[in-house]
Design an enzyme around this catalytic site. Structure first.
Site, PDB file in Angstrom:
ATOM      1  N   CYS A 121       8.182  -3.908   7.273  1.00 59.94           N
ATOM      2  CA  CYS A 121       7.174  -3.807   8.340  1.00 59.94           C
ATOM      3  C   CYS A 121       7.543  -4.633   9.579  1.00 59.94           C
ATOM      4  CB  CYS A 121       5.815  -4.222   7.807  1.00 59.94           C
ATOM      5  SG  CYS A 121       5.859  -5.661   6.740  1.00 59.94           S
ATOM      6  N   GLN A 162       2.913 -13.417  10.304  1.00 54.14           N
ATOM      7  CA  GLN A 162       2.659 -12.198   9.541  1.00 54.14           C
ATOM      8  C   GLN A 162       1.311 -12.200   8.819  1.00 54.14           C
ATOM      9  OE1 GLN A 162       7.409 -11.883   8.631  1.00 54.14           O
ATOM     10  NE2 GLN A 162       6.100 -10.684   7.301  1.00 54.14           N
ATOM     11  N   ARG A 213       3.583 -16.665   7.225  1.00 48.90           N
ATOM     12  CA  ARG A 213       2.314 -15.974   6.945  1.00 48.90           C
ATOM     13  C   ARG A 213       1.189 -16.716   7.671  1.00 48.90           C
ATOM     14  NH1 ARG A 213       2.638 -11.328   4.819  1.00 48.90           N
ATOM     15  NH2 ARG A 213       3.620 -11.974   2.874  1.00 48.90           N
ATOM     16  N   HIS A 216       1.073  -7.877  12.246  1.00 47.15           N
ATOM     17  CA  HIS A 216       2.138  -8.878  12.334  1.00 47.15           C
ATOM     18  C   HIS A 216       2.415  -9.152  13.817  1.00 47.15           C
ATOM     19  CE1 HIS A 216       2.717  -8.567   8.156  1.00 47.15           C
ATOM     20  NE2 HIS A 216       3.880  -7.955   8.087  1.00 47.15           N
TER      21      HIS A 216
HETATM   22  P1  NAP Z   1      -1.019  -0.975  -3.901  1.00 41.10           P
HETATM   23  O1  NAP Z   1      -2.183  -1.031  -2.967  1.00 41.10           O
HETATM   24  O2  NAP Z   1      -0.946  -2.027  -4.961  1.00 41.10           O
HETATM   25  O3  NAP Z   1      -1.043   0.464  -4.597  1.00 41.10           O
HETATM   26  C1  NAP Z   1      -0.070   0.874  -5.536  1.00 41.10           C
HETATM   27  C2  NAP Z   1      -0.732   1.625  -6.683  1.00 41.10           C
HETATM   28  O4  NAP Z   1      -1.542   0.761  -7.486  1.00 41.10           O
HETATM   29  C3  NAP Z   1      -1.696   2.727  -6.310  1.00 41.10           C
HETATM   30  O5  NAP Z   1      -1.017   3.876  -5.913  1.00 41.10           O
HETATM   31  C4  NAP Z   1      -2.464   2.928  -7.619  1.00 41.10           C
HETATM   32  O6  NAP Z   1      -1.729   3.817  -8.465  1.00 41.10           O
HETATM   33  C5  NAP Z   1      -2.448   1.556  -8.254  1.00 41.10           C
HETATM   34  N1  NAP Z   1      -3.776   0.890  -8.249  1.00 41.10           N
HETATM   35  C6  NAP Z   1      -4.239   0.132  -9.262  1.00 41.10           C
HETATM   36  N2  NAP Z   1      -5.462  -0.360  -8.967  1.00 41.10           N
HETATM   37  C7  NAP Z   1      -5.786   0.105  -7.750  1.00 41.10           C
HETATM   38  C8  NAP Z   1      -6.929  -0.048  -6.929  1.00 41.10           C
HETATM   39  N3  NAP Z   1      -7.981  -0.798  -7.270  1.00 41.10           N
HETATM   40  N4  NAP Z   1      -6.934   0.562  -5.712  1.00 41.10           N
HETATM   41  C9  NAP Z   1      -5.882   1.301  -5.315  1.00 41.10           C
HETATM   42  N5  NAP Z   1      -4.783   1.485  -6.080  1.00 41.10           N
HETATM   43  C10 NAP Z   1      -4.713   0.889  -7.276  1.00 41.10           C
HETATM   44  O7  NAP Z   1       0.374  -1.020  -3.136  1.00 41.10           O
HETATM   45  P2  NAP Z   1       0.674  -1.012  -1.543  1.00 41.10           P
HETATM   46  O8  NAP Z   1       0.345  -2.341  -0.955  1.00 41.10           O
HETATM   47  O9  NAP Z   1       0.074   0.211  -0.957  1.00 41.10           O
HETATM   48  O10 NAP Z   1       2.270  -0.907  -1.541  1.00 41.10           O
HETATM   49  C11 NAP Z   1       2.952   0.259  -1.984  1.00 41.10           C
HETATM   50  C12 NAP Z   1       4.422   0.130  -1.686  1.00 41.10           C
HETATM   51  O11 NAP Z   1       4.619   0.126  -0.280  1.00 41.10           O
HETATM   52  C13 NAP Z   1       5.079  -1.154  -2.208  1.00 41.10           C
HETATM   53  O12 NAP Z   1       6.382  -0.879  -2.641  1.00 41.10           O
HETATM   54  C14 NAP Z   1       5.115  -2.025  -1.016  1.00 41.10           C
HETATM   55  O13 NAP Z   1       6.152  -2.990  -1.083  1.00 41.10           O
HETATM   56  C15 NAP Z   1       5.411  -1.012   0.072  1.00 41.10           C
HETATM   57  N6  NAP Z   1       5.019  -1.477   1.388  1.00 41.10           N
HETATM   58  C16 NAP Z   1       3.879  -2.169   1.515  1.00 41.10           C
HETATM   59  C17 NAP Z   1       3.522  -2.612   2.752  1.00 41.10           C
HETATM   60  C18 NAP Z   1       2.264  -3.413   2.900  1.00 41.10           C
HETATM   61  O14 NAP Z   1       2.041  -3.875   3.943  1.00 41.10           O
HETATM   62  N7  NAP Z   1       1.400  -3.574   1.911  1.00 41.10           N
HETATM   63  C19 NAP Z   1       4.306  -2.327   3.868  1.00 41.10           C
HETATM   64  C20 NAP Z   1       5.458  -1.559   3.710  1.00 41.10           C
HETATM   65  C21 NAP Z   1       5.805  -1.128   2.447  1.00 41.10           C
HETATM   66  P3  NAP Z   1      -2.447   4.890  -9.410  1.00 41.10           P
HETATM   67  O15 NAP Z   1      -3.340   5.712  -8.542  1.00 41.10           O
HETATM   68  O16 NAP Z   1      -1.315   5.663  -9.978  1.00 41.10           O
HETATM   69  O17 NAP Z   1      -3.211   4.077 -10.408  1.00 41.10           O
END
Ligand code: NAP
Length: 372
Positions: free
Chosen positions: A135, A162, A267, A274
């Protein structure tokens, strides 16, 4: 009709992606199939058209029937499923928001307003794996794409501020929980017109150091403080987040000669924007108005903010930029170090340009290239 599988659509990045796709009316002209790791047979997102119940995101046979797979599920999922499905000969397009495949030779890091040429030539060469960038790196490149395109950048030092969202949804909640503890504790003193700032500060410091202060995710207080460490250590003394600055920038731009990008990643208590303070070393004494003009012409989302107090405090803050696709760049001026040193400050929403938007756009580009 293309079949496109979506994994990780309900997570933080995935839900921002869904929101953007619905707003842009993207769900048309192909068959979308939604997957889950936790709720097989459940209901998928409301995208305005009928969709089948959720499929198993670990069912390689089913996934292999997709022409394109878009995943925002995370690195563990990618590390498990990607080698398996490729190993079984699946030759579709894999679009991923996780970092796991970013530096792989078989992938392109996507940020099309900046590297559309790299994407187009990679597609022609048969590249099938497209990954969103870090990001902070993506936001820095969006801010300076015009200056990078000019070829005048020798190196950049980026000192970052960040947001909590970069660490995940639980961290965002914890930041606000920390703020609430501090607000509740100081409530009576804030109401009392005779209370002093020093008394409030003493109370806040006690709270920050109290064993019951909520730090389960960040490990230390972020509210009322900051954390000058993001991600894991590297041999170089950098953190992995800092290491990505140079490695990903140069991969995204496909530079012939690497442009060093380095600095400290910190952070701070912002929600999802960011910010970065940039020191830019140019290869010549380019007049400031030309530098500003190059930045301004970089892409349609970048916006130069006048170097005045009023413009800066109103337009160049996380509070102003949160939830928008705008990438403001301000405080641009020459530095005392010499006429070829320029400084700038930029802010960007890390869930939009830093995560979901490059994924949304590469999906549309691949559909267009597949059909074209
Ligand atoms: P996340 O919110 O933890 O979501 C990932 C998965 O967790 C969901 O698809 C879901 O899968 C499951 N999950 C379990 N409990 C949940 C709940 N209460 N609410 C929503 N989902 C839940 O992950 P994320 O932050 O979006 O990140 C995803 C990827 O993108 C990572 O590899 C991260 O490094 C990357 N990324 C993140 C960012 C950032 O700023 N956060 C920026 C760039 C890239 P199911 O539906 O299959 O259960």
């Amino acid at each position: 009709m293309l079949k496109i599988g979506f994994v990780g659509w309900r997570g933080m990045v995935g839900s921002v992606l869904m929101d953007r796709m619905i707003r842009e009316d993207d769900f048309k002209g192909y068959e979308p199939i939604f997957y889950t790791t936790s709720n097989i047979g459940g209901e998928g997102p409301d995208i305005g058209i009928d969709i089948p119940p959720l499929s198993d995101a670990y069912d390689i046979g089913l996934l292999s029937t997709m022409d394109i797979i878009v995943t925002c599920q995370g690195g563990d999922y990618t590390k498990k499923v990607y080698p398996e499905i490729r190993g079984k000969g699946w030759n579709g397009y894999w679009i991923d928001s996780a970092s796991a495949l970013r530096m792989s030779d078989e992938s392109i890091i996507v940020l099309d307003p900046v590297n559309r040429d790299v994407i187009d030539s990679g597609f022609k060469l048969g590249i099938k794996t497209y990954v969103g960038g870090n990001c902070t790196v993506s936001l820095m490149l969006m801010a300076l794409s015009g200056l990078f395109a000019s070829g005048h950048i020798q190196w950049i030092s980026s000192m970052t501020y960040q947001a909590a969202s970069g660490a995940g949804a639980k961290h965002m909640k914890e930041l606000i929980a920390q703020m609430k503890v501090l607000g509740d504790a100081s409530g009576a003193l804030l109401q009392d017109p005779s209370s002093t700032a020093i008394a409030i500060d003493e109370l806040i410091t006690r709270e920050l150091r109290d064993k019951v202060f909520p730090v389960e995710n960040f490990l230390v207080p972020l509210a009322g403080s900051l954390i000058p460490w993001i991600d894991s250590p590297m041999e170089s003394g950098q953190t992995r987040e800092e290491w990505k600055g140079s490695s990903e920038t140069n991969k995204i731009l496909n530079t012939a000669r690497p442009i060093p990008v380095d600095g400290l990643c910190v952070r701070v208590g912002a929600m999802r924007c960011h910010s970065q303070g940039l020191t830019i070393k140019l290869d010549a004494n380019i007049p400031l108005d030309e530098v500003v003009d190059m930045i301004d012409r970089g892409n349609q989302w970048v916006k130069v903010v006048q170097n005045t107090k009023e413009s800066t405090i109103n337009e160049l803050t996380p509070a102003a930029v949160n939830g928008t696709l705008e990438v403001p760049v301000g405080r641009v001026h020459k530095m005392l170090m010499g006429p070829d040193f320029v400084t700038a400050f930029t802010v960007g929403d890390q869930l939009l340009w830093g995560a979901a938007e490059p994924i949304r756009r590469i999906l549309n580009i691949i559909i267009e290239l597949c059909e074209g």
